[in-house]
Every structure is written in structure tokens, then in C-alpha cells.
Design an enzyme around this catalytic site. Structure first.
Site, PDB file in Angstrom:
ATOM      1  N   HIS A 270       0.857  -1.199   0.000  1.00  0.00           N
ATOM      2  CA  HIS A 270       0.000   0.000   0.000  1.00  0.00           C
ATOM      3  C   HIS A 270       0.880   1.232   0.000  1.00  0.00           C
ATOM      4  CE1 HIS A 270      -3.211   2.781   1.125  1.00  0.00           C
ATOM      5  NE2 HIS A 270      -4.025   1.856   0.689  1.00  0.00           N
ATOM      6  N   ASP A 327      -7.922  -5.332  -0.454  1.00  0.00           N
ATOM      7  CA  ASP A 327      -8.318  -6.143  -1.615  1.00  0.00           C
ATOM      8  C   ASP A 327      -7.921  -7.605  -1.495  1.00  0.00           C
ATOM      9  OD1 ASP A 327      -7.448  -3.220  -3.321  1.00  0.00           O
ATOM     10  OD2 ASP A 327      -9.475  -4.028  -3.189  1.00  0.00           O
TER      11      ASP A 327
END
Ligand code: SDX
Length: 392
Positions: A270, A327
Site C-alpha cells: 500500500h 483487496d
């Protein structure tokens, strides 16, 4: 203490804004919406209540929530001519392509959305977007499977209505499964907003010129579709299915570490979190709840759990501070509920519309708001005289 996002050469764009909506501490893995921790909202709140919170800044009273929910339900229908739009697409069009087109086309149907100086027009456009996204997404799915559109049923909850529009058929009664409804509502909460991510920054930049809000959200949908962003949930499940069995995991981890291999572990890493994405924690817990309630299992979940375990203990991932993100597990649940992978990012867009709309409102209602204008670091040639073609 405001969430200013200032120039960072690593980001190649200059965006600075103050926002009171969402706070992220990437090092500590903290995510707050209007000060409330995402774990508590996911556990105890509802997507409609979080939507109210994002738009209005405070949790609603019971009456305020009922009024808001009723108002949203008044806008769930699509103009019948917009339903004709779908017939122009190929049956195998990706739902995100359809959503880009249909949401952008809303600006051709609601002329009051062009006058965004009027707070009432901003309010009704915001409610229309939140209300219509489930109808638009469900219709995209129905069109792709050749089934008739199922119209909204406002006797159901926001999420229950979406499930019925997606999986219901005129020939059969449809019962909303409360476990699935709760799990999906929680997934919507987890995706509602996330500070100045790529698609939200796209919506803010487009909106800063005074563009039609429906067109701005269509721009956000386009950006979210990318596999490095919202498209990662579809890519993550496809990756887990390709791995297939736990014995293949070391090969994929080696590929992810190989700088000459473009392969990335989808659902991992991320831009901001250098710790565990708090949304992934809730997502993993929700997988277990849904599997238990539906009495289903999926070997891909075991692959995901073992992949996470191996990666989190791998020196490369530890050094790069790579953890599962929102996700990584979402596709496992969505697949268990019955959604095809092509619908995963459409569901992300459905939920993120609340954040996009709240961020757009925050920006456009700021009296000091100016058009966004990122600058650049110029790396081209210095000034030089023109040379006629016969002298080159
Ligand atoms: C979302 O911004 C948001 O908030 C987005 C989002 C939201 O809610 O809106 O949270 C939603 O988009 C989540 C991210 C979904 N995308 C993926 O899961 C795709 C896989 N992840 C990667 O593509 C990647 O992690 C990014 C794109 C998310 C971030 O990439 P960066 O900016 O390169 O990450 P980084 O700077 O932290 O990377 C550090 C290093 C780099 O190597 P070096 O250049 O230092 O050698 O780690 C490497 C990266 O190459 N790396 C990975 C990796 N992610 C980063 N290596 C292998 N597998 C990965 N998944």
C-alpha cells in the site's frame, strides 16, 4: 492535525488539501472516519449510517437515519431512457466500462446538477449518486448474464435491495439472506472512503473546475478500475486461483521479489499503510463468518491464509513493510456470495461513491476552493531555436 497532503517527490504530483473526513496513520495501521475507528464502524454501524456520517460529520439520531435512508430510497430508480443505454453495450462489456458510461450519462439527465453553486442541487445530486449506484451496478450484472433488469424494491435495506436487484429474477421470489446482507453491508463500509487515494484525488481535481458531479464520479470510476487501485480485488482472487494450492506459494513469492519480474502479489502492499491495513483484518474475519453461515468453503481461502503467513515472515516483505490490504480477502467473500470477479471493482465503486461524494462536497463547498493545478519537475530540453526541415 488536518490531513494535509503536501508535495512529495515520490508522488510526482502536488496535491494539498485539508479534509475532516478520513484520517489514516499508515505506520500504525489506523483508519478513522470522522474520528470513528473503521473496526467499530464495520462491527456496529451500517453503510447508510456511515454514509450519513461522511456527508454530515456526525452519527445520526434514529430519526435522522430513518429520514436519510428514506430520502436515498426515493432516488433508487434510473430514468427509463437510461436503462436503454445498456442495450448499446456488448454483452461481455466489463461492468466498470458500463458504469463509467452510465454514471457519466447521468449528467445528461439531471440539469440541476450543473448548477452546483446551489447547496440544494449539491445535496440532491449527492443523494442521487449514492442511491443509483446499486441500481446501475446490478443492471450491469443483469445485462452481462442476459437476465431482465430487476427494479429497486424500497421495502428492503439499501444493501438488501442491491442483492435482490442483482440475484433476484422475476420468475422466482427472492429472500435476502441476512448473513450475506450484513457481510456485504460491512464490505461497503470498509470501502466507503480512504483519504486522498488516486480515484478520490481524481474526483477532487475534476470537481475543482466546477464540472458536473456525475461526470466527476465517472472520472473516479475510471481511475478506480486500474489493477494497481480498485481493480486489485479482481486481480487478487485471480492470482489466488492461479496459485491454486499452498505448495505453489513459494514460487509466487519468489516472483514477487524478483525485480526483473513485473508480477506483484495482488492485494498486498500500500502507498500509505506500512502496517496491516485495518480493513483487511475485518475482511478476513468476515470470510470466516460468511463461510460458516453459508456452510461453504473455498480452497482459495486456505491459499490466502498461507500466502499471508509466508509473506509476513519473509525478510523482503518485512523490509519493504508489505502487508495485506483491503483487496486481499474481499474477493474470497464476494465470490462466495455469488459475484463474478468482473463485478468486484464495480462493488468497490458502489461503496466508494459515498467517499467520493463526501470529498467532492467538502471541496466544492469550501469558499476558498480553487481549481486544482498540480505542477511538475521539468526534465525536457532547455530552450533552443527552431530549425527548418531542410536544415535538419
Ligand atoms: C487500493 O491509496 C489508497 O488508499 C488505495 C486504496 C483505497 O482504499 O482507495 O487503499 C485501495 O488501491 C489498495 C492497493 C491495491 N493494489 C494492490 O494490491 C496491487 C498490488 N500492490 C502494489 O501494486 C503496490 O503495493 C501499490 C501499487 C499498492 C503500492 O506500490 P508502491 O507505491 O510501489 O508501494 P511501495 O512504495 O510501498 O513499495 C515499496 C517496495 C517497492 O519496491 P522498491 O522500489 O522499494 O524496490 O515494495 C515493492 C515495490 O516495488 N512492492 C511490492 C508490492 N507492493 C510494493 N512487491 C511485491 N508485491 C507487491 N504487492
Amino acid at each position: 492535525e488536518t490531513g494535509c497532503f503536501t508535495y512529495d517527490p515520490g508522488f510526482t504530483s502536488t496535491a494539498s488539501c485539508d479534509s475532516a473526513l478520513t484520517y489514516i496513520d499508515g505506520d500504525e495501521g489506523v483508519l478513522l472516519h470522522r474520528g470513528y475507528p473503521i473496526g467499530e464502524l464495520a462491527e456496529d454501524s451500517s453503510f447508510m449510517e456511515v454514509s450519513y456520517l461522511m456527508l454530515n460529520g456526525e452519527l445520526p439520531s434514529k430519526d435522522e437515519l430513518d429520514t436519510f435512508t428514506y430520502t436515498i430510497s426515493r432516488h433508487t430508480m434510473l430514468h427509463e431512457q437510461l436503462m436503454q443505454f445498456y442495450r448499446g453495450f456488448r454483452r461481455d462489456a466489463h461492468p466498470m466500462a458500463i458504469m463509467c458510461g452510465v454514471v457519466g450519462a447521468l449528467s445528461a439527465f439531471y440539469h440541476d446538477s450543473t448548477d452546483i453553486a446551489d447547496p440544494e442541487h449539491r445535496r440532491i445530486s449527492s443523494h442521487r449518486l449514492i442511491a443509483k449506484m446499486p441500481t446501475i451496478a446490478a443492471a450491469a450484472y443483469k445485462y452481462s448474464v442476459g437476465q431482465p433488469f430487476v427494479y429497486p424494491d424500497n421495502s428492503l435495506s439499501y444493501t438488501g435491495n442491491f442483492l435482490k436487484m442483482t440475484f433476484g429474477v422475476p420468475a422466482e421470489p427472492y429472500e435476502v439472506n441476512p448473513v450475506v446482507e450484513r457481510a456485504l453491508d460491512r464490505i461497503f463500509i470498509l470501502h466507503a472512503d480512504h483519504e486522498q487515494n488516486a480515484s478520490t484525488s481524481t474526483v477532487r481535481l475534476a470537481g475543482s473546475s466546477g464540472a458536473n458531479p456525475f461526470a466527476c464520479i465517472a472520472a473516479g470510476i475510471a481511475c478506480l478500475w486500474g489493477p494497481a487501485h480498485g481493480g486489485a480485488n479482481e486481480a487478487a482472487l485471480n492470482m489466488l486461483r492461479e496459485i491454486g494450492t499452498p505448495d505453489k506459494i513459494p514460487h509466487y513469492i519468489a516472483r514477487a521479489k524478483d525485480k526483473n519480474d513485473p508480477f506483484r502479489l495482488m492485494g498486498f502492499g500500500h502507498r500509505v499503510y506500512k502496517n496491516y491495513d485495518p480493513r483487511a483484518t475485518v475482511m478476513q474475519k468476515t470470510v470466516r463468518e460468511v463461510f460458516e453461515a453459508l456452510k461453504v468453503s473455498d480452497p482459495v481461502f486456505e491459499v490466502a491464509l498461507q500466502l499471508e503467513e509466508m509473506a509476513l515472515n519473509d525478510p523482503y516483505f518485512i523490509e519493504k513493510k508489505l502487508f495485506p490490504n483491503v483487496d486481499f480477502y474481499s474477493g474470497v467473500i464476494l465470490s462466495a456470495i455469488g459475484f463474478p470477479t468482473t463485478m468486484f471493482t464495480a462493488l468497490f465503486a458502489l461503496a466508494r461513491t459515498v467517499g467520493w461524494v463526501a470529498q467532492w462536497n467538502e471541496m466544492i463547498s469550501d469558499p476558498g476552493q480553487k481549481i486544482g493545478r498540480p505542477r511538475q519537475l521539468y526534465t525536457g530540453p532547455t530552450q533552443r531555436p527552431y530549425v527548418p526541415v531542410d536544415k535538419r
